[in-house]
Structures are given as structure tokens and as C-alpha cells.
Design a protein around this motif. Sequence first.
Motif, PDB file in Angstrom:
ATOM      1  N   TRP A   1      31.805  35.687  45.181  1.00  0.00           N
ATOM      2  CA  TRP A   1      31.691  36.019  46.601  1.00  0.00           C
ATOM      3  C   TRP A   1      33.025  35.865  47.313  1.00  0.00           C
TER       4      TRP A   1
ATOM      5  N   TRP B   1      26.201  33.867  52.072  1.00  0.00           N
ATOM      6  CA  TRP B   1      26.264  33.949  50.616  1.00  0.00           C
ATOM      7  C   TRP B   1      27.091  32.798  50.046  1.00  0.00           C
TER       8      TRP B   1
ATOM      9  N   ILE C   1      26.046  41.035  41.449  1.00  0.00           N
ATOM     10  CA  ILE C   1      27.082  40.013  41.635  1.00  0.00           C
ATOM     11  C   ILE C   1      27.969  39.856  40.404  1.00  0.00           C
TER      12      ILE C   1
ATOM     13  N   GLU D   1      26.786  28.213  39.781  1.00  0.00           N
ATOM     14  CA  GLU D   1      27.096  28.192  41.211  1.00  0.00           C
ATOM     15  C   GLU D   1      28.593  28.403  41.453  1.00  0.00           C
TER      16      GLU D   1
ATOM     17  N   ASP E   1      29.301  32.010  41.069  1.00  0.00           N
ATOM     18  CA  ASP E   1      28.875  32.726  42.276  1.00  0.00           C
ATOM     19  C   ASP E   1      29.886  32.542  43.400  1.00  0.00           C
TER      20      ASP E   1
END
Length: 284
Positions: free
Chosen positions: A56, A21, A245, A49, A52
Motif C-alpha cells: 500500500w 488501507w 494487492i 501484514e 500489505d
Amino acid sequence: MMKVERAYKPEFEKYVPLEEWLETPREAREEMAECIVLRRDNLLLFSEEMLDLARWLTWETQTADIEKESATGLKYASKMYAAFFECAREPRKTSTFNIYDLPEVSWNGLGLLESGRIYPGQWFDAYFLAAITRDKPSMDTLATFPVEIMRQSATTAGPVSYKLVEVFQAYHHRTSNFPTLLNECMAMAMKQGNDWALDIAMGYLETFAALTTNAGFDFNEVLAKNLQRQEQYQIRESGPDHVPIDSFIPLQLLGMACMWHDRGNEVSVESDSLPRFLIDGRYF
């Protein structure tokens, strides 16, 4: 302290490992300097991005290196988000951006509204990301972005979304009509009555009211309630086959927690979704 456990637990061992991920956003971070000059929309792509990546990374063991990686990505994302909106302010005008150590870029905003890239949901993310990273210049430019331009976008939103932007902008500028707008928006959200209005919009409004008014709300209690409520909304919306997410770091609630902290108040809600180093502004 109020500990809020996350309801969603990725099964990294069973499905996709965490390292996989993280791979794509980490590659994006390495390619940022090379690719930022290629096309304007990379401002938005890299912002997403980096979000993200930070989301994560909340599932990693929180070392100083992991914290710094997350914070650094968010700093770039904040500037790029604000730049993307700035392009849309006067689409025919070419604007030049110097984002930290990235190459200087110059872009216009032609086609952004027609392609639906500018809308309230993007603005919420951009504004509160700037609050998290203590990026006041970006907050200031976003706070003056005309709602009427958002209404021209091919991606449309409901009236509550546009009113929410007006609420946040009014508070930013400390205008006298802020309480009126806040109450109007709450009434509109209650009337709209769908899950988004009640779980997301009202969650923003309740938490913001606790942050900005003396209406008798306990900020930490409201924050904890809406953190759980919004995670459940994201889990439902994502469905069983997709990862929720956005719930890993809810930018708007985290941004409000940062604002509460910066006023000298204690954020007593403990959650992996509200990284303490971001609330503290440790790397900003």
C-alpha cells in the motif's frame, strides 16, 4: 528506461482512502513486539501484514520516511517468514528465534502441515522477500527446506509449483542439474497450460532464465513483459470486488530484479511496482 504503468488504479477518493488501507498494517507493526510472543502463527500474520504495508505504501508519495517504513517492515517480514518455515522442518523440535529487537521466542512446528500453512506459494514469497531484503541467512535456510515436507501439507499444489521450488533451490546451490530442472519445469508449465501456469509460473521461469542463463533473453524486456502479464492475472483473479494487492509489489519479479542489480547490471524497467529503493538495496 522502460516505463511500465500500472493498469490497476485504486479509487481512494471514491471508496476507501489510502490512510484506511494503511491503518491495520501500521497497527500490526506497533503491536509486533507485544504479540510475537503470544502464538507461533503471528510469525506468519505479521509477515503478511508487513507485506500489505509495503504494497500500500507504493501508492504514497515516495519520501525517505515512507521508503524506510516500507523497508523496515520487509526486513522483519523476511526473518519471520523464514522462522515460520524453520518451525515446520522438524515439527517436534523447539526452535528459538531472535528477530532484530523483538523479544526472543521459541516455537515448535506441531500442526503446521496438518493446518496447511506450508506450501510452495508461501515459499516463493519467503525466498524472494529474503532476496529483496538481502537477507542471505534466510535465503540459505529456505534453500535447504525439503520439498518433500511441503508435499505433506494439507494445502496441496500442482506439480509445477513443487518443481519451481526445486529450480530455485538448485540455482541457489549452483547444482549441475539446474539447467535440466529449468527446462523440465518450463515444459511442465506449458503442458499444464492454465492461466496460472502460463502467466505466473512461466513468468517466473522466463525472468529467472534471463537472470541466470545465456539463453539469449533480454532481462529487462522479459521483466517488463511479465510485470504487465502478472498484473493482469492478479486483476482477473481478484475480480471486480477485490483489490489485486499482490500486484502492487510482485515479490518474485522484484526479487529477481534485485539479484540482477546486485550483479552489477542495470534494471532499466521503471515501475511503481518495483520500488527503486528496494532494487538498490538502499536500506539493507
